[in-house]
Write a protein that holds these residues in place. Structure first.
Motif, PDB file in Angstrom:
ATOM      1  N   LYS A   1      20.910  -9.841 -34.995  1.00 28.62           N
ATOM      2  CA  LYS A   1      19.652  -9.747 -35.736  1.00 28.62           C
ATOM      3  C   LYS A   1      18.496 -10.419 -34.992  1.00 28.62           C
ATOM      4  O   LYS A   1      17.411  -9.847 -34.871  1.00 28.62           O
ATOM      5  N   ASN A   2      18.735 -11.622 -34.489  1.00 31.26           N
ATOM      6  CA  ASN A   2      17.643 -12.425 -33.930  1.00 31.26           C
ATOM      7  C   ASN A   2      17.378 -12.178 -32.449  1.00 31.26           C
ATOM      8  O   ASN A   2      16.232 -12.151 -32.029  1.00 31.26           O
TER       9      ASN A   2
ATOM     10  N   SER B   1      17.470  -7.830 -32.023  1.00 32.36           N
ATOM     11  CA  SER B   1      16.562  -7.111 -32.934  1.00 32.36           C
ATOM     12  C   SER B   1      17.220  -5.928 -33.629  1.00 32.36           C
ATOM     13  O   SER B   1      16.605  -4.878 -33.813  1.00 32.36           O
TER      14      SER B   1
ATOM     15  N   PRO C   1      18.342  -4.153 -36.872  1.00 31.65           N
ATOM     16  CA  PRO C   1      17.993  -4.242 -38.297  1.00 31.65           C
ATOM     17  C   PRO C   1      19.231  -4.480 -39.170  1.00 31.65           C
ATOM     18  O   PRO C   1      20.302  -3.938 -38.895  1.00 31.65           O
ATOM     19  N   ASP C   2      19.069  -5.292 -40.212  1.00 33.71           N
ATOM     20  CA  ASP C   2      20.162  -5.546 -41.157  1.00 33.71           C
ATOM     21  C   ASP C   2      20.776  -4.260 -41.681  1.00 33.71           C
ATOM     22  O   ASP C   2      21.982  -4.186 -41.908  1.00 33.71           O
TER      23      ASP C   2
END
Length: 118
Positions: free
Chosen positions: A16-17, A20, A22-23
């Protein structure tokens, strides 16, 4: 709690971080069948057409990332047909990209956009 669970939670954060991702396209502990047997992928990343894009195999920190772990992920890929495989025990992380029908290591974790484009 499984010893690999902290590693899975950490790598979800990495996806996620740092990558990048997306959830909405990440699923943990996704079940699927291979040869009539039920298997479970630690983490799956999907593309924008809801097709499997990457599989992540998480191991406990004490488990080395070796050919046995790679073989497990490649077996999963017989069903999933992903372009990316990530193997991690929290200390060692290996990223592999499918190139000309073979998985080859890459030097850094790709962004989601790179995963989609390669």
């Amino acid at each position: 709690m499984k010893r690999e669970e902290p590693v899975r939670q950490w790598f979800l954060g990495v996806l996620k971080n740092e990558c990048s991702v997306p959830d909405s396209v990440i699923r943990a502990e996704t079940g699927f069948r291979l040869g009539g047997k039920l298997y479970r992928a630690d983490i799956l990343v999907w593309d924008r057409q809801a097709q499997p894009l990457a599989v992540v195999e998480c191991k406990a920190p004490s488990v080395p990332i070796d050919t046995e772990v790679l073989d497990q992920a490649v077996r999963y890929n017989m069903v999933l047909n992903v372009r990316w495989i990530f193997l991690t025990n929290g200390g060692t992380t290996v990223a592999l990209h499918k190139t000309n029908g073979k998985f080859v290591p890459v030097d850094e974790l790709p962004t989601y956009e790179r995963m989609l484009s390669e």
